[in-house]
Design a protein around this motif. Structure first.
Motif, PDB file in Angstrom:
ATOM      1  N   CYS A 117       1.557  32.148  25.187  1.00 56.55           N
ATOM      2  CA  CYS A 117       2.732  30.972  25.252  1.00 56.55           C
ATOM      3  C   CYS A 117       1.482  29.306  25.028  1.00 56.55           C
ATOM      4  O   CYS A 117       1.061  29.194  26.128  1.00 56.55           O
ATOM      5  CB  CYS A 117       3.623  31.361  26.197  1.00 56.55           C
ATOM      6  SG  CYS A 117       4.525  32.962  26.127  1.00 56.55           S
ATOM      7  N   CYS A 118       2.284  28.433  24.359  1.00 52.07           N
ATOM      8  CA  CYS A 118       1.928  27.687  24.002  1.00 52.07           C
ATOM      9  C   CYS A 118       2.314  26.539  24.090  1.00 52.07           C
ATOM     10  O   CYS A 118       3.590  26.172  23.642  1.00 52.07           O
ATOM     11  CB  CYS A 118       0.595  27.514  23.046  1.00 52.07           C
ATOM     12  SG  CYS A 118      -0.228  26.337  23.100  1.00 52.07           S
ATOM     13  N   SER A 119       2.144  25.010  25.447  1.00 48.50           N
ATOM     14  CA  SER A 119       3.449  24.114  25.741  1.00 48.50           C
ATOM     15  C   SER A 119       3.753  22.909  24.679  1.00 48.50           C
ATOM     16  O   SER A 119       4.290  22.070  24.245  1.00 48.50           O
ATOM     17  CB  SER A 119       3.894  23.963  27.625  1.00 48.50           C
ATOM     18  OG  SER A 119       2.533  22.695  27.357  1.00 48.50           O
ATOM     19  N   GLN A 120       2.163  23.330  24.620  1.00 48.77           N
ATOM     20  CA  GLN A 120       1.777  21.576  23.804  1.00 48.77           C
ATOM     21  C   GLN A 120       1.133  21.741  22.451  1.00 48.77           C
ATOM     22  O   GLN A 120       1.383  20.852  21.442  1.00 48.77           O
ATOM     23  CB  GLN A 120       0.876  20.715  24.050  1.00 48.77           C
ATOM     24  CG  GLN A 120       1.329  20.304  25.934  1.00 48.77           C
ATOM     25  CD  GLN A 120       0.330  19.439  26.975  1.00 48.77           C
ATOM     26  OE1 GLN A 120      -0.092  18.759  26.413  1.00 48.77           O
ATOM     27  NE2 GLN A 120       0.210  19.159  27.584  1.00 48.77           N
ATOM     28  N   GLU A 121       1.109  22.446  22.211  1.00 52.18           N
ATOM     29  CA  GLU A 121       0.534  22.871  20.390  1.00 52.18           C
ATOM     30  C   GLU A 121       1.757  24.463  19.401  1.00 52.18           C
ATOM     31  O   GLU A 121       1.477  25.092  20.878  1.00 52.18           O
ATOM     32  CB  GLU A 121      -0.690  23.661  20.307  1.00 52.18           C
ATOM     33  CG  GLU A 121      -1.184  21.686  20.874  1.00 52.18           C
ATOM     34  CD  GLU A 121      -3.460  22.343  20.986  1.00 52.18           C
ATOM     35  OE1 GLU A 121      -3.827  21.620  19.695  1.00 52.18           O
ATOM     36  OE2 GLU A 121      -3.918  23.201  21.275  1.00 52.18           O
ATOM     37  N   GLN A 122       0.814  24.405  18.120  1.00 49.33           N
ATOM     38  CA  GLN A 122       2.158  25.487  17.642  1.00 49.33           C
ATOM     39  C   GLN A 122       1.421  26.253  16.908  1.00 49.33           C
ATOM     40  O   GLN A 122      -0.039  25.612  16.633  1.00 49.33           O
ATOM     41  CB  GLN A 122       3.217  24.931  17.060  1.00 49.33           C
ATOM     42  CG  GLN A 122       4.287  24.587  18.105  1.00 49.33           C
ATOM     43  CD  GLN A 122       5.540  23.953  17.165  1.00 49.33           C
ATOM     44  OE1 GLN A 122       5.797  24.388  16.303  1.00 49.33           O
ATOM     45  NE2 GLN A 122       6.376  22.742  18.065  1.00 49.33           N
ATOM     46  N   SER A 123       1.290  27.560  16.482  1.00 49.22           N
ATOM     47  CA  SER A 123       0.679  28.047  15.468  1.00 49.22           C
ATOM     48  C   SER A 123       1.549  29.840  15.694  1.00 49.22           C
ATOM     49  O   SER A 123       2.426  29.966  16.182  1.00 49.22           O
ATOM     50  CB  SER A 123      -1.135  28.731  16.344  1.00 49.22           C
ATOM     51  OG  SER A 123      -1.433  29.546  15.979  1.00 49.22           O
ATOM     52  N   CYS A 124       1.146  30.340  14.227  1.00 52.18           N
ATOM     53  CA  CYS A 124       1.945  31.444  13.824  1.00 52.18           C
ATOM     54  C   CYS A 124       1.496  31.987  15.039  1.00 52.18           C
ATOM     55  O   CYS A 124       0.738  32.407  16.001  1.00 52.18           O
ATOM     56  CB  CYS A 124       1.762  31.721  12.305  1.00 52.18           C
ATOM     57  SG  CYS A 124      -0.092  32.194  11.983  1.00 52.18           S
TER      58      CYS A 124
END
Length: 222
Positions: free
Chosen positions: A161-168
């Motif tokens: 879970c990442c709150s400030q960046e996105q990735s598949c």
């Protein structure tokens, strides 16, 4: 570094064998394992005998030849900047392992933020990751420590879970957001490790959704 009841433990000299920066400002420091420990336990660490030691979770398997410690540099701190600058051959002062945040072979969910993944990585490396789900929350994608190994081994039971960046294949949000999106929670033990805010929020959420308080085991990092 973790908040626990104080326990007197004598410190002995340990020679550093490796110090690796695995992410900006985050290090894994290693020294020879001279005693047995249970996965999830901690040690006190100091860089001298004049300043109070701090407590860190062990971040290695209990059958490995070395003990590893995962830590992030606190710019305003005394200990971590000095630890980060150490090289093989330098000396740390380390206690015997102790603590009660212990992994078992029972089915469980391991929920961590940041360097709070350390005790769960020790449990994984100690061979008790079967029937476990590991949920790791961070702010930035480069903070998923040990992700290649964990993803390869745990597969769909490793949730990022990442709150400030996105990735598949990464949930876009905080750990609490991920849990709120689940329609049901399994009847297992829940181990929580990380910042106090996450631990309190997740604990309260689990209780509200019917998880028995006795099945929630928490470890707060600060």
């Amino acid at each position: 570094m973790s908040a626990r009841a104080k326990k007197e433990a004598p410190l002995v000299k340990q020679v550093i064998t490796n110090n690796e920066e695995i992410s900006p400002g985050v290090h894994v420091i290693s020294f020879k394992r001279n005693s047995d420990f249970l996965p999830g336990q901690v040690v006190k660490i100091g860089v001298d005998t004049d300043h109070a030691p701090r407590i860190y979770s062990i971040c290695s398997g209990n059958q490995e030849d070395e003990i590893r410690i995962l830590f992030n540099i606190k710019d305003d701190g005394f200990l971590t900047p000095k630890m980060a600058a150490m090289i093989p051959g330098d000396i740390l002062y380390v206690s015997e392992p102790y603590g009660s945040f212990l992994g078992t072979s029972e089915p469980a969910w391991w929920i961590a933020t940041g360097t709070g993944i350390a005790p769960f990585y020790a449990m994984y490396r100690s061979g008790i990751s079967e029937n476990k789900t590991l949920i790791h929350g961070v702010r930035h994608l480069n903070q998923f420590y040990f992700e290649d190994e964990l993803e390869w081994s745990m597969g769909k039971n490793y949730v990022r879970c990442c709150s400030q960046e996105q990735s598949c294949d990464v949930f876009p949000g905080r750990v609490t957001d991920y849990l709120e999106n689940l329609t049901e929670l399994p009847d297992v033990k829940y181990y929580l490790c990380g910042k106090a805010l996450m631990v309190v929020e997740v604990r309260d959420m689990l209780i509200e959704r019917g998880v028995d308080y006795a099945n929630i085991i928490a470890e707060i990092y600060f």
